[in-house]
Write an enzyme that holds these catalytic residues in place. Structure first.
Site, PDB file in Angstrom:
ATOM      1  N   PRO A  46       0.810  -1.219   0.000  1.00 58.16           N
ATOM      2  CA  PRO A  46       0.000   0.000   0.000  1.00 58.16           C
ATOM      3  C   PRO A  46       0.843   1.269   0.000  1.00 58.16           C
ATOM      4  CG  PRO A  46      -0.729  -1.549   1.694  1.00 58.16           C
ATOM      5  CD  PRO A  46       0.596  -2.034   1.198  1.00 58.16           C
ATOM      6  N   GLU A  47       2.030   1.201   0.610  1.00 57.53           N
ATOM      7  CA  GLU A  47       2.903   2.361   0.727  1.00 57.53           C
ATOM      8  C   GLU A  47       4.329   1.964   0.382  1.00 57.53           C
ATOM      9  OE1 GLU A  47       2.389   3.525   4.764  1.00 57.53           O
ATOM     10  OE2 GLU A  47       0.484   4.575   4.411  1.00 57.53           O
ATOM     11  N   PRO A 177      47.099  12.688  -4.481  1.00 54.68           N
ATOM     12  CA  PRO A 177      48.013  13.771  -4.115  1.00 54.68           C
ATOM     13  C   PRO A 177      49.252  13.362  -3.344  1.00 54.68           C
ATOM     14  CG  PRO A 177      46.129  13.749  -2.649  1.00 54.68           C
ATOM     15  CD  PRO A 177      45.841  12.728  -3.712  1.00 54.68           C
ATOM     16  N   ASP A 200      56.029   7.877 -11.415  1.00 54.95           N
ATOM     17  CA  ASP A 200      56.519   9.247 -11.286  1.00 54.95           C
ATOM     18  C   ASP A 200      57.007   9.483  -9.858  1.00 54.95           C
ATOM     19  OD1 ASP A 200      56.088  10.081 -13.849  1.00 54.95           O
ATOM     20  OD2 ASP A 200      54.148  11.004 -13.448  1.00 54.95           O
ATOM     21  N   LYS A 222      64.330   8.057 -14.166  1.00 55.66           N
ATOM     22  CA  LYS A 222      65.643   7.462 -14.401  1.00 55.66           C
ATOM     23  C   LYS A 222      65.695   6.600 -15.652  1.00 55.66           C
ATOM     24  CE  LYS A 222      66.889   7.524  -9.496  1.00 55.66           C
ATOM     25  NZ  LYS A 222      67.293   6.723  -8.315  1.00 55.66           N
ATOM     26  N   ASP A 255      45.905  13.201 -10.998  1.00 57.56           N
ATOM     27  CA  ASP A 255      45.093  12.601 -12.047  1.00 57.56           C
ATOM     28  C   ASP A 255      45.906  12.576 -13.338  1.00 57.56           C
ATOM     29  OD1 ASP A 255      42.033  12.031 -12.967  1.00 57.56           O
ATOM     30  OD2 ASP A 255      43.110  13.154 -14.509  1.00 57.56           O
TER      31      ASP A 255
END
Length: 410
Positions: A46-47, A177, A200, A222, A255
């Site tokens: 019903p609900e 980060p 990196d 390197k 990113d």
């Protein structure tokens, strides 16, 4: 029934009728997975909660707004009985038994003919944990086991090697980060499965120490360049290892596509016919200010933020930044790779209209244990950088948001 363990099985419900009785919180939690399984779902209640109602409005389920009635389970393959009416639940269970419909009951698992396992997902695999003995049912324990397995698969601490031949390829992974906990779960998982990692110096270095001994880790700084440009040498290294059939991860800070030259690598891989997966990372342009207590936007203070590279000065012919226009903006300016050029950048901004008193913050080694924040204004930042010996990597934030925060003045 309690004398025998439950038999675990996976149901293929695509296009098959599933009846859900009750539109409350239990249905709200269970419906998304049934929808994702492609089931033909009929909700009888019903609900319903607003979220369940939204699913009906979107056409994901069919909602009959009424109580349970005899015959509702006649054409079902599977049923979730979750009303707050015990008599209706009992009657529905009895109907399911007569029609051979597996029924889950939220009010009394012991009277159900099926149980819902604690489930989680990781890269095309569903992990389902089920208590097979009704006498020792502990939903919290099964959920904890599920969470531990899924988390281990996602963060790479639980490695399940692929046994089938893998298609050679490279994953360009944004490492975030600096804090190793800020890499995405997908990035960490791919890192754990890698044969070769080309990293990196600004990537999350702590993660490299967790790699198995057989993984070859190559410092991108390197790589012997010879007659090649640095980027071309990196591209060649990615291609060479991928062509050997190895799983290669290019681990980059932030990113891959935010001043990370990721597209140059993606293009080189495409030209070589190497499959490439891009895994976005948390950019330092947003995360580092946030870690230092600086929001890049704030209600009533800044409705915009602009991220620019400061690796070349405003008066350099190579600069692609429209500094005069930036000076006229009222929002936040985030400058990456600009520590050694901040003096000339500040002079240019002031010369074109930005107030000399505009707050400036420099956040060095953001999100790491060595993080520190140095504050100044456009008129003083050149002197402060020298006096405080600010060194890269550092993110520079210009604007009134610098004064916002738990101890700010705005």
């Amino acid at each position: 029934m309690a004398e025998h363990p439950a038999y675990p099985v996976g149901l293929r419900l695509t296009g098959r009728r599933v009846v859900v009785l009750g539109g409350g919180q239990v249905a709200q939690r269970r419906l998304p997975a049934l929808i994702a399984a492609g089931a033909d779902i009929r909700l009888v209640s019903p609900e319903a909660t607003p979220s369940v109602e939204a699913m009906a409005d979107a056409g994901e389920i069919t909602w009959e707004r009424r109580p349970y009635a005899e015959g509702d389970l006649a054409d079902a393959w599977y049923a979730l009985i979750a009303t707050n009416d015990t008599e209706a639940n009992t009657a529905a269970s009895a109907e399911g038994e007569r029609h051979h419909v597996w029924c889950v009951r939220s009010d009394d698992a012991d009277l159900a003919t099926a149980w819902t396992p604690a489930t989680g997902h990781s890269e095309g695999v569903t992990v389902a944990v089920l208590t097979t003995d009704a006498r020792h049912r502990d939903p919290r324990h099964t959920a904890a086991i599920r969470d531990a397995v899924v988390e281990g698969l996602r963060d790479g601490t639980l490695v399940a090697p692929h046994r089938r031949t893998r298609t050679p390829g490279v994953a360009l992974v944004g490492g975030g980060p600096g804090d190793p906990d800020l890499i995405t779960v997908r990035g960490r998982r791919l890192l754990a499965e890698a044969d070769v990692v080309i990293a990196d110096r600004l990537g999350p270095r702590d993660l490299l120490a967790e790699l198995p001994p057989h993984v070859e880790v190559i410092d991108a700084a390197k790589i012997p360049y010879g007659r090649f440009m640095a980027q071309e040498a990196i591209n060649n290294a990615l291609i060479e290892h991928a062509e050997q059939g190895k799983a290669v991860v290019r681990l980059k800070g932030g990113d891959p596509f935010v001043f990370g030259r990721g597209m140059e690598e993606a293009r080189a891989l495409a030209e070589a016919g190497i499959a490439c997966t891009v895994v976005p990372g948390i950019s330092s342009s947003i995360s580092v200010p946030g870690a230092a207590g600086i929001p890049v936007t704030h209600r009533g203070v800044a409705h915009e933020f602009t991220v620019v590279s400061g690796h070349v000065a405003p008066d350099d012919a190579r600069s692609l930044v429209d500094w005069p226009s930036l000076a006229k903006l009222t929002g936040t300016l985030v400058i990456l790779m600009g520590v050694d050029k901040i003096g000339r950048i500040a002079e240019t901004l002031v010369a074109h209209g930005r107030s000399p008193g505009t707050p400036v913050a420099l956040v060095q080694e953001g999100t790491t244990a060595a993080q520190r924040r140095v504050d100044a204004t456009l008129s003083t930042v050149a002197e402060v950088v020298v006096a405080e010996e600010v060194r890269p990597p550092a993110v520079i934030v210009v604007g009134e948001v610098v004064a916002v925060g738990p101890h700010g003045t705005v």
